[in-house]
Motif scaffolding. Structure first.
Motif, PDB file in Angstrom:
ATOM      1  N   ARG A  84       8.443 -35.559  11.532  1.00  0.00           N
ATOM      2  CA  ARG A  84       9.351 -36.438  12.005  1.00  0.00           C
ATOM      3  C   ARG A  84       8.710 -36.720  13.418  1.00  0.00           C
ATOM      4  N   ALA A  85       7.970 -36.023  14.282  1.00  0.00           N
ATOM      5  CA  ALA A  85       7.291 -36.506  15.359  1.00  0.00           C
ATOM      6  C   ALA A  85       5.969 -37.548  15.145  1.00  0.00           C
ATOM      7  N   THR A  86       5.359 -37.339  14.049  1.00  0.00           N
ATOM      8  CA  THR A  86       4.206 -38.155  13.642  1.00  0.00           C
ATOM      9  C   THR A  86       5.021 -39.702  13.305  1.00  0.00           C
ATOM     10  N   TYR A  87       6.093 -39.552  12.690  1.00  0.00           N
ATOM     11  CA  TYR A  87       6.601 -40.776  12.461  1.00  0.00           C
ATOM     12  C   TYR A  87       7.175 -41.614  13.370  1.00  0.00           C
ATOM     13  N   ASP A  88       7.740 -40.875  14.402  1.00  0.00           N
ATOM     14  CA  ASP A  88       8.443 -41.448  15.595  1.00  0.00           C
ATOM     15  C   ASP A  88       7.104 -42.057  16.427  1.00  0.00           C
ATOM     16  N   VAL A  89       6.019 -41.511  16.817  1.00  0.00           N
ATOM     17  CA  VAL A  89       4.846 -41.854  17.384  1.00  0.00           C
ATOM     18  C   VAL A  89       4.135 -43.269  16.755  1.00  0.00           C
ATOM     19  N   HIS A 143       5.832 -45.083  14.539  1.00  0.00           N
ATOM     20  CA  HIS A 143       6.653 -46.369  14.611  1.00  0.00           C
ATOM     21  C   HIS A 143       6.674 -46.860  16.072  1.00  0.00           C
ATOM     22  N   THR A 144       6.585 -46.143  17.109  1.00  0.00           N
ATOM     23  CA  THR A 144       6.935 -46.743  18.490  1.00  0.00           C
ATOM     24  C   THR A 144       5.450 -47.423  18.594  1.00  0.00           C
ATOM     25  N   HIS A 147       7.973 -49.291  24.760  1.00  0.00           N
ATOM     26  CA  HIS A 147       7.611 -48.673  23.687  1.00  0.00           C
ATOM     27  C   HIS A 147       6.261 -47.831  24.238  1.00  0.00           C
ATOM     28  N   THR A 181       7.797 -44.753  26.067  1.00  0.00           N
ATOM     29  CA  THR A 181       8.258 -43.841  25.165  1.00  0.00           C
ATOM     30  C   THR A 181       6.993 -43.128  24.785  1.00  0.00           C
TER      31      THR A 181
END
Length: 397
Positions: free
Chosen positions: A40-45, A47-48, A71, A74
């Motif tokens: 989840r953290a990898t996806y968030d990074v 994506h941002t 962005h 973040t």
């Protein structure tokens, strides 16, 4: 009594089955989704980072900095974030915006020195009791030439922690690479415009004199024909030397080629034969401006003008699904394929320059797999083919 007990057992059994089914569904969904916190953290990074990359790829402006700053803040986990161009603050996101002038001054020094700076509370004095700014990290953004041209400033609510320092430095390095991509794209566009200007200059000495000479030959003997040729010549030059647009449609390019061939027929008479096979559905296809005319001119000037007797130029555009396949072929004298090899010396009249120019422009716009394919040999004529995508991002007439 026994009946009631049986009913109760049946209800419990049904509820147990439902519970097992719901649990299985949730486990299945968990397996299908992002199952771990790290994923989840990898996806968030990522994506941002993607959201921040899009505006940065257009270059560093007030608008692109404003869209990217939120962005980037973040990504680094800062209280506030500023993007400067070394002289002024282009964008600020988050808390602590009243320190923008101080942060811009610190960023200007960092850009001049080319070094990152960590600021503490004493470097950012403030009289506001509600101020949360306790420090900042200033990281220069390195441009394509290796020199710092802008800076990223991450603001913290206390002394900047090592984690914030490292995150800001990495974010600045990544943002600099996106700006380098923007500069590369801008350079490619400038090169494409320069190559179009080179093609226009090539048309002038090789065609205009012959066209005017051919028209002059009809002034006394056939003034109506001379007038028609003058109008065709005027329309051809208007299109060739237009001042706007890197792209055109196949239909517009073919109209210009028809005018060119009309004038050339006035010179060659029945010696020049033309065959067209154009699929109507590919006429709206967008392609680089002046990418077909040099191929046809090459066929006439270097293929047929040196051939005794009648010569044929064939122009074909076929619908090939997601692509348009275009060929220009002549049955003229042909040429040595070595002239198209990389670093091959140019001939005295540089007759292959137009083809090389078109090849480089097609590769620049559509990718290396969309360059020209040239089939030729001395005495065997020449066939030049290209594949043009019907739809390509950023290509629109």
């Amino acid at each position: 009594m026994q009946g009631q007990v049986g009913s109760l057992v049946a209800v419990i059994a049904v509820l147990a089955m439902l519970g097992a089914t719901v649990g299985a569904v949730f486990r299945l969904r968990a397996r299908r989704g992002i199952a771990t916190a790290m994923q989840r953290a990898t996806y968030d990074v990522l994506h941002t980072a993607t959201l921040a990359a899009e505006p940065l790829k257009t270059g560093l402006t007030t608008d692109s900095a404003g869209k990217a700053s939120r962005h980037l803040r973040t990504l680094v986990g800062a209280v506030g974030l500023a993007i400067t161009d070394g002289e002024r603050c282009l964008a600020y996101d988050g808390r602590g915006g009243h320190h923008a002038d101080q942060l811009t001054a610190a960023a200007s020094r960092a850009v001049r020195n080319g070094r990152s700076v960590v600021l503490n509370g004493s470097d950012l004095p403030c009289d506001r009791v509600d101020c949360v700014v306790g420090g900042a990290v200033v990281a220069p953004l390195t441009g394509p030439g290796g020199a710092a041209e802008a800076a990223l400033v991450a603001v913290s609510d206390g002394q900047p922690a090592p984690g914030l320092v490292q995150a800001t430095l990495e974010a600045a390095r990544w943002a600099g690479s996106q700006l380098a991509v923007a500069e590369l794209e801008s350079s490619r566009e400038r090169l494409a415009r320069a190559e179009v200007r080179a093609l226009r200059a090539q048309i002038s000495p090789h065609f205009i004199y012959n066209a005017l000479t051919a028209i002059a030959s009809f002034v006394r003997t056939d003034p109506v024909r001379a007038r028609e040729l003058i109008l065709e010549f005027a329309e051809f030059t208007r299109y060739s030397f237009r001042a706007h647009g890197e792209f055109t449609t196949l239909a517009e390019e073919l109209r210009s080629i028809d005018r060119y061939l009309t004038i050339e027929r006035a010179r060659f008479g029945d010696r020049l034969q033309v065959r067209l096979q154009i699929a109507p559905e590919v006429l709206p296809v967008n392609l680089p401006f002046l990418c077909l005319q040099p191929l046809v001119e090459n066929a006439v000037r270097h293929g047929l003008s040196r051939k005794p007797g009648v010569g044929m130029v064939s122009i074909e555009a076929r619908d090939a699904g997601a692509e348009c396949h275009i060929t220009v072929e002549d049955d003229g004298v042909g040429m040595d394929p070595a002239v198209f090899e990389q670093h091959a010396p140019e001939s005295e009249d540089a007759h292959h320059v137009g083809l090389v120019n078109v090849d480089e422009r097609l590769r620049s716009v559509f990718g290396d797999h969309n360059g020209l394919v040239v089939e030729t040999a001395p005495g065997a004529g020449t066939k030049v083919s290209m594949r043009v995508p019907k739809f390509h991002p950023g290509v629109r007439a």
